[in-house]
Design a protein around this motif. Structure first.
Motif, PDB file in Angstrom:
ATOM      1  N   ASP A  92      -3.483   5.488  -1.151  1.00 22.37           N
ATOM      2  CA  ASP A  92      -4.211   5.764  -2.391  1.00 22.37           C
ATOM      3  C   ASP A  92      -4.420   4.489  -3.206  1.00 22.37           C
ATOM      4  OD1 ASP A  92      -4.218   8.541  -1.888  1.00 22.37           O
ATOM      5  OD2 ASP A  92      -2.263   8.782  -2.853  1.00 22.37           O
ATOM      6  N   VAL A  93      -3.486   3.551  -3.055  1.00 23.02           N
ATOM      7  CA  VAL A  93      -3.515   2.309  -3.835  1.00 23.02           C
ATOM      8  C   VAL A  93      -3.113   1.142  -2.934  1.00 23.02           C
ATOM      9  CG1 VAL A  93      -2.550   1.097  -5.834  1.00 23.02           C
ATOM     10  CG2 VAL A  93      -2.857   3.575  -5.932  1.00 23.02           C
ATOM     11  N   GLU A  95       0.853  -1.184   0.000  1.00 21.81           N
ATOM     12  CA  GLU A  95       0.000   0.000   0.000  1.00 21.81           C
ATOM     13  C   GLU A  95       0.889   1.234   0.000  1.00 21.81           C
ATOM     14  OE1 GLU A  95      -2.405  -0.357   3.637  1.00 21.81           O
ATOM     15  OE2 GLU A  95      -1.209   1.264   4.474  1.00 21.81           O
ATOM     16  N   VAL A 123      -5.412  -5.066  -7.733  1.00 18.59           N
ATOM     17  CA  VAL A 123      -5.068  -3.662  -7.532  1.00 18.59           C
ATOM     18  C   VAL A 123      -6.345  -2.916  -7.172  1.00 18.59           C
ATOM     19  CG1 VAL A 123      -4.174  -1.557  -8.592  1.00 18.59           C
ATOM     20  CG2 VAL A 123      -3.190  -3.753  -9.235  1.00 18.59           C
ATOM     21  N   ASN A 124      -6.274  -2.106  -6.130  1.00 20.20           N
ATOM     22  CA  ASN A 124      -7.415  -1.292  -5.734  1.00 20.20           C
ATOM     23  C   ASN A 124      -6.957   0.163  -5.670  1.00 20.20           C
ATOM     24  OD1 ASN A 124      -9.579   0.003  -4.562  1.00 20.20           O
ATOM     25  ND2 ASN A 124      -9.980  -1.622  -3.088  1.00 20.20           N
ATOM     26  N   LYS A 125      -7.429   0.961  -6.630  1.00 18.24           N
ATOM     27  CA  LYS A 125      -7.054   2.372  -6.688  1.00 18.24           C
ATOM     28  C   LYS A 125      -8.017   3.265  -5.912  1.00 18.24           C
ATOM     29  CE  LYS A 125      -4.500   1.984 -10.968  1.00 18.24           C
ATOM     30  NZ  LYS A 125      -4.365   2.411 -12.353  1.00 18.24           N
ATOM     31  N   THR A 160       4.653   2.236 -13.085  1.00 18.01           N
ATOM     32  CA  THR A 160       3.711   1.145 -13.338  1.00 18.01           C
ATOM     33  C   THR A 160       3.821   0.590 -14.758  1.00 18.01           C
ATOM     34  OG1 THR A 160       1.907   2.674 -13.867  1.00 18.01           O
ATOM     35  CG2 THR A 160       2.061   1.893 -11.600  1.00 18.01           C
TER      36      THR A 160
END
Length: 99
Positions: free
Chosen positions: A53-54, A9, A39-41, A22
């Motif tokens: 944030d990610v 994270e 991936v969770n943005k 990336t």
């Protein structure tokens, strides 16, 4: 040797540097057997607060493969970009798989 998941994270500091990072990082992880599987943005917690944030989850063949990648010459320039421009408040946490 058991598989390892890696939870990552971070906050994005510089979007342009982050996009460059990336666009190249998966080429280096694949050399060492790593694969990003989630991936969770827009992390929205079920409980507690998220200070990132990610959030990312990767799958690796072993802890040794993660460590080898993290210290590799292939990853070194991206690691510098990550630490100096792209990200802050980075946390990288290996989690052994239950076999």
């Amino acid at each position: 040797m058991s598989q390892v998941y890696v939870y990552i994270e971070f906050k994005i500091n510089d979007l342009e540097a982050f996009d460059l990072y990336t666009s190249q990082v998966s080429q280096t992880t694949e050399i060492y057997g790593g694969k990003t599987i989630a991936v969770n943005k827009l992390p929205l917690p079920i409980h507690g607060e998220v200070g990132a944030d990610v959030c990312v989850i990767q799958k690796w063949p072993s802890l040794k493969s993660v460590q080898s990648w993290h210290e590799s010459p292939e990853y070194a320039p991206l690691k510098k970009l990550r630490d100096e421009e792209a990200m802050s408040d980075l946390k990288v946490i290996p989690i052994p798989a239950l076999d």
